[in-house]
Design an enzyme around this catalytic site. Sequence first.
Site, PDB file in Angstrom:
ATOM      1  N   PRO A   1       1.177  -1.055  -0.277  1.00 14.41           N
ATOM      2  CA  PRO A   1       0.402   0.307   0.202  1.00 14.41           C
ATOM      3  C   PRO A   1       1.290   1.175   0.136  1.00 14.41           C
ATOM      4  O   PRO A   1       1.533   1.780   0.637  1.00 14.41           O
ATOM      5  CB  PRO A   1      -0.747  -0.252   1.866  1.00 14.41           C
ATOM      6  CG  PRO A   1      -0.728  -1.611   1.862  1.00 14.41           C
ATOM      7  CD  PRO A   1       0.105  -2.634   1.355  1.00 14.41           C
ATOM      8  N   GLU A   2       0.774   1.386  -0.845  1.00 13.30           N
ATOM      9  CA  GLU A   2       1.044   3.363  -1.073  1.00 13.30           C
ATOM     10  C   GLU A   2       0.554   4.441  -1.557  1.00 13.30           C
ATOM     11  O   GLU A   2      -1.030   4.086  -1.914  1.00 13.30           O
ATOM     12  CB  GLU A   2       2.818   3.317  -2.397  1.00 13.30           C
ATOM     13  CG  GLU A   2       3.403   2.607  -1.949  1.00 13.30           C
ATOM     14  CD  GLU A   2       5.126   2.528  -2.147  1.00 13.30           C
ATOM     15  OE1 GLU A   2       5.605   3.646  -3.364  1.00 13.30           O
ATOM     16  OE2 GLU A   2       5.744   1.958  -2.189  1.00 13.30           O
TER      17      GLU A   2
ATOM     18  N   LYS B   1      -1.064   8.449   2.938  1.00  7.13           N
ATOM     19  CA  LYS B   1      -1.462   6.887   3.052  1.00  7.13           C
ATOM     20  C   LYS B   1      -2.614   6.558   3.797  1.00  7.13           C
ATOM     21  O   LYS B   1      -2.722   5.752   4.083  1.00  7.13           O
ATOM     22  CB  LYS B   1      -0.247   6.377   3.126  1.00  7.13           C
ATOM     23  CG  LYS B   1       1.288   6.437   2.132  1.00  7.13           C
ATOM     24  CD  LYS B   1       2.354   5.279   2.862  1.00  7.13           C
ATOM     25  CE  LYS B   1       3.656   5.596   2.506  1.00  7.13           C
ATOM     26  NZ  LYS B   1       4.686   5.086   3.048  1.00  7.13           N
TER      27      LYS B   1
END
Length: 264
Positions: free
Chosen positions: A2-3, A51
């Site tokens: 996840p970015e 994020k």
Amino acid sequence: MPEGDTVYAAATRLRAALDGERLVYTQFRVPSLATADLSGRTVTSVRSVGKHLLIDVSGPDDHPENGAVSIHSHLKMEGAWHVHPLGRRWRRPGFQARVVLRTDRREAVGFDLGVLEVLTDPDSALSYLGPDLLAVDWDRAEAIHRIESVPDEKIGIALLDQRLVAGIGNVYRSEICFLRGVLPTRAVRDVEVGAAVDLSRRLLWSNRERTARTTTGQTAANARMWVYGRRGQWCRKCGTPIERGDLGPIGEDRVIYFCPHCQT
């Protein structure tokens, strides 16, 4: 991993399912929120900030303008938000669920969220973040200013510092450094920061709606990245074996990939 683009995509899915909808059921499966109940309230917006993901919820029906809160989550390494019609079987085990939000038609479930909290003033809580690379009102000048304010820092660490610019993670910092031809250990003062910032924005923006992230422009599973995850494989530009190292703040070493020939 996840970015910023992953969180942006998650927010887009949640927005389509929840925005403007009344929550008929909520369940928070973390001790600090065990008694929280937002049922009966309306989702007023869903947004990503770097994020971080925020689900804004109105106050109670009798005073919707008062008591508004935001469900704040951060995916960390393993987190994910799933959205589906009511009654559909979950795609992850129930013990991994951290929050369940239901409307009359859909259900959103947050699994293995690294951070989950309910905030009364989310903008203040996240005010430490640098400019969001995926914001519509993206502040390029401020991002450059913040990164250049740490001239002695390694560029690979500066790009990962969310206080300087928000949205870049391990994958993108490896790819950005490669495409700019700089080793991640090079000092910020010796890097064209403006060009690196512009590239960061372009990469995340072009991937924000993709199901499979790519920095090469290729979509085949083995051709999407220039260096990330390719230790020992040949550099796509020069043929030198890609190397892997650790680079991060003391006690927080994070993996980095690079080509020792193309990057100086």
